[in-house]
Scaffold this motif. Structure first.
Motif, mmCIF file in Angstrom:
data_model
loop_
_atom_site.group_PDB
_atom_site.id
_atom_site.type_symbol
_atom_site.label_atom_id
_atom_site.label_comp_id
_atom_site.label_asym_id
_atom_site.label_seq_id
_atom_site.Cartn_x
_atom_site.Cartn_y
_atom_site.Cartn_z
ATOM 1 N N ASP A 238 -27.064 4.487 -11.083
ATOM 2 C CA ASP A 238 -28.209 5.355 -10.782
ATOM 3 C C ASP A 238 -27.796 6.793 -10.479
ATOM 4 O OD1 ASP A 238 -29.885 3.210 -11.137
ATOM 5 O OD2 ASP A 238 -29.941 2.687 -8.997
ATOM 6 N N ASN A 239 -26.620 6.971 -9.893
ATOM 7 C CA ASN A 239 -26.196 8.305 -9.456
ATOM 8 C C ASN A 239 -25.215 8.969 -10.410
ATOM 9 O OD1 ASN A 239 -27.692 8.271 -6.985
ATOM 10 N ND2 ASN A 239 -26.138 6.925 -6.101
ATOM 11 N N VAL A 240 -25.120 8.471 -11.647
ATOM 12 C CA VAL A 240 -24.108 8.996 -12.560
ATOM 13 C C VAL A 240 -24.357 10.467 -12.890
ATOM 14 C CG1 VAL A 240 -25.328 8.246 -14.647
ATOM 15 C CG2 VAL A 240 -22.848 8.532 -14.694
ATOM 16 N N ASN A 241 -25.602 10.869 -13.064
ATOM 17 C CA ASN A 241 -25.894 12.274 -13.385
ATOM 18 C C ASN A 241 -25.581 13.191 -12.207
ATOM 19 O OD1 ASN A 241 -26.802 11.651 -15.987
ATOM 20 N ND2 ASN A 241 -28.894 11.284 -15.275
ATOM 21 N N GLN A 242 -25.909 12.743 -11.004
ATOM 22 C CA GLN A 242 -25.590 13.530 -9.814
ATOM 23 C C GLN A 242 -24.082 13.648 -9.640
ATOM 24 O OE1 GLN A 242 -26.874 11.782 -6.125
ATOM 25 N NE2 GLN A 242 -26.414 13.605 -4.914
ATOM 26 N N TYR A 243 -23.375 12.561 -9.919
ATOM 27 C CA TYR A 243 -21.917 12.545 -9.803
ATOM 28 C C TYR A 243 -21.291 13.568 -10.748
ATOM 29 C CZ TYR A 243 -17.455 10.185 -8.774
ATOM 30 O OH TYR A 243 -16.193 9.885 -8.343
ATOM 31 N N GLU A 244 -21.779 13.603 -11.984
ATOM 32 C CA GLU A 244 -21.267 14.557 -12.972
ATOM 33 C C GLU A 244 -21.568 15.992 -12.551
ATOM 34 O OE1 GLU A 244 -21.801 15.718 -17.721
ATOM 35 O OE2 GLU A 244 -22.992 14.114 -16.823
ATOM 36 N N GLU A 245 -22.779 16.243 -12.086
ATOM 37 C CA GLU A 245 -23.168 17.597 -11.683
ATOM 38 C C GLU A 245 -22.327 18.092 -10.516
ATOM 39 O OE1 GLU A 245 -27.166 19.975 -10.070
ATOM 40 O OE2 GLU A 245 -27.295 17.873 -10.694
ATOM 41 N N LEU A 246 -22.120 17.236 -9.528
ATOM 42 C CA LEU A 246 -21.314 17.620 -8.364
ATOM 43 C C LEU A 246 -19.867 17.883 -8.764
ATOM 44 C CD1 LEU A 246 -22.630 15.102 -5.677
ATOM 45 C CD2 LEU A 246 -22.935 17.575 -5.666
ATOM 46 N N LEU A 247 -19.327 17.036 -9.635
ATOM 47 C CA LEU A 247 -17.936 17.194 -10.054
ATOM 48 C C LEU A 247 -17.730 18.515 -10.777
ATOM 49 C CD1 LEU A 247 -15.249 15.595 -10.000
ATOM 50 C CD2 LEU A 247 -15.781 14.840 -12.319
ATOM 51 N N MET A 248 -18.659 18.894 -11.634
ATOM 52 C CA MET A 248 -18.533 20.152 -12.371
ATOM 53 C C MET A 248 -18.645 21.365 -11.433
ATOM 54 S SD MET A 248 -17.781 19.288 -15.364
ATOM 55 C CE MET A 248 -17.054 17.761 -14.756
#
Length: 534
Positions: A238-248
């Protein structure tokens, strides 16, 4: 003579306490007791100050001795006279900036190598020695002997993710964990189902027409690496998009905040950055738990999840995700741009894929190894568009003694200017700046005569000697442990994408791409192929 117990107790603070203050029980005892304690505290404070002074003086002298030693050995290395910035005058950057004021260190180093030879040095400050190496044989020697990395890299990772064991400067501290990760990645591959799933998830945006090539490449690289570590459950998290955004976001600002000698705790932006890092560290254990039921992943052992603290293991995971996804995205984006700009190149790769698929329906690792032209295209893209301008190494504790007699002192930053090495005429011929995949076709195996059926698992990375001159993934003891995995996973992804889709530049983007493909982020239009007609 009085041999009472009181007389045997020394006249010290301990003796005073043991007596219970009885020595000052006479008239004026309180006054004497006060003077005694004050005198004792004064002497103690003076002793502590002297210890601090001696210690700081020793550390300062030790530091100065190292600086003087750096100077003594550094001036023996060929190079220009120290810039006036060394003494507080004009800066070295005055030599590096063109008329537009932009930094062009690679161009300046090119001139220095022409004048001073394959090894040159620059001073960026009294204790900042910068050594550039261009000769191929010396580079190989350097990359074997210089095992450590720049301390700023370790600082950036530690600032973002806390203490971790995979991204430290010292090689001997990270050697065992690197070997474990390399073993894990060697056995990993990108399945056809994964690539098709990624394409399907991106299809909703692809079908709308054009999309940013940089976004697509970042999406693909992030999800491939995520599924490699966590299994296919990562795609449905569920949080994969948030994870990617934070990492970038963390990636973008990491080295900026790490460049401060003292963390700028007085800046609000710094605390915003730390807040993003904390959110990332909170999300990582969540996906680890979700994927823990997948016995095939095996990533916990690779990142030390069972050996280190939970926070340190999560830091290792974040470091791998950050480093791997950013570098892979850069390469995928460059390849997609070239395929869009050069339709003939795309058509040749498509024909090669179709030929391989006659004997097998899957685009798996074994079949990708047979696609020599595709692999040559990938390596040529790596050559002309490395993820960074320099390959950096250093030796923290010992000098580096080269075969040509040059001694690089401990603590000096050693760099390999990748653009200069990757465009060396003596290696790449008279057209080093031209995109030419035939650079990676060995003389024994001409592309026109080569048959994929004769490959026997032997592909470009093993059969062409020029691959050793491509240093984007590093070399020697600190080479990228995921190089083979990265090349094969990107090749599998590109093969699946080209076989199913046709990639074109978006209308109006052709003129923007002229002469600047290596730094150009294209808007591309991707349309599905009609495979039924094939």
């Amino acid at each position: 003579m009085d041999f009472s117990c009181d007389s045997e107790v020394p006249y010290t603070l301990l003796g005073f306490l043991l007596r219970g203050g009885s020595a000052f029980s006479s008239a004026g005892g309180d006054h004497r007791s006060f003077h005694f304690l004050r005198d004792y505290l004064t002497r103690g404070a003076n002793a502590i100050l002297w210890i601090l002074l001696i210690s700081s003086t020793f550390l300062l002298l030790h530091r100065l001795s190292r600086v003087f030693r750096l100077w003594a050995l550094g001036v023996r290395i060929p190079g220009p006279p120290p810039a006036l910035s060394f003494f507080g005058g004009l800066s070295v950057e005055d030599h590096l900036c063109g008329s537009g004021g932009s930094l062009n260190l690679t161009g300046y180093l090119s001139k220095l190598h022409e004048n001073y030879g394959p090894v040159v040095r620059l001073w960026f400050g009294p204790s900042q020695l910068f050594v550039s190496v261009k000769d191929n044989e010396l580079i190989k020697e350097i990359l074997v002997k210089a095992n450590d990395k720049l301390a700023l890299t370790e600082k950036a990772y530690n600032l973002a993710f806390g203490t971790l064991s995979l991204f430290v400067s010292s090689f001997h501290k990270v050697k065992q964990r690197r070997e474990s990760l390399a073993k894990y990645l060697t056995n990993k591959s990108v399945s056809r189902n994964l690539v098709e799933t990624l394409i399907e998830k991106a299809d909703s945006k692809i079908s709308k027409g054009s999309m940013n090539c940089g976004y697509l490449s970042q999406y693909i690289a992030f999800n491939i690496l995520g599924t490699t570590l966590f299994g296919e459950k990562f795609l449905n998290w569920d949080n994969v998009n948030q994870y990617e955004e934070l990492l970038m976001k963390v990636t973008k600002d990491g080295f900026f905040w790490a460049s401060f000698i003292i963390p700028p705790i007085w800046k609000r932006d710094f605390w915003r950055y730390k807040s993003l890092c904390e959110k990332l560290k909170e999300l990582t254990p969540e996906i680890v738990e979700i994927s823990s039921g997948n016995s095939k992943t095996g990533f916990k052992e690779a990142v030390g999840y069972n050996y280190y603290s939970k926070n340190e293991a999560c830091g290792n995971i974040l470091g791998i995700m950050l480093h791997g996804s950013v570098t892979s995205a850069s390469l995928i984006g460059n390849i997609l741009t070239r395929l869009a700009v050069y339709p003939d190149l795309q058509e040749k790769i498509y024909c090669e894929i179709s030929e391989v698929k006659k004997d097998s329906c899957d685009i798996n690792t074994n079949n990708v190894r047979k696609m020599r032209f595709l692999l040559s295209v990938i390596f040529e893209s790596v050559r002309l568009a490395p993820a960074g301008p320099f390959l950096q190494r250093c030796s923290l504790n010992s000098d580096i003694r080269l075969e040509n007699g040059v001694i690089i002192p401990a603590g000096a930053l050693v760099v390999v200017p990748l653009h200069l090495v990757h465009t060396d005429i003596s290696i790449w011929g008279e057209d080093p700046l031209q995109f030419n995949p035939l650079h990676f076709v060995s003389s024994e195996t001409k592309l026109k005569e080569a048959s994929y059926k004769d490959s026997k698992q032997n592909f470009v990375m093993n059969e062409c000697e020029k691959v050793e001159s491509v240093l984007s993934f590093g070399a020697g003891t600190r080479a990228c442990v995921g190089q083979n995995f990265a090349i094969l996973s990107i090749a599998s992804t590109i093969a699946s994408l080209i076989y199913n889709y046709e990639i074109k530049l978006h209308h109006g983007a052709a003129k923007e791409s002229e002469g600047q493909i290596d730094n150009f982020v294209a808007k591309i239009a991707i349309t599905k192929r009609n495979l039924d007609k094939i």
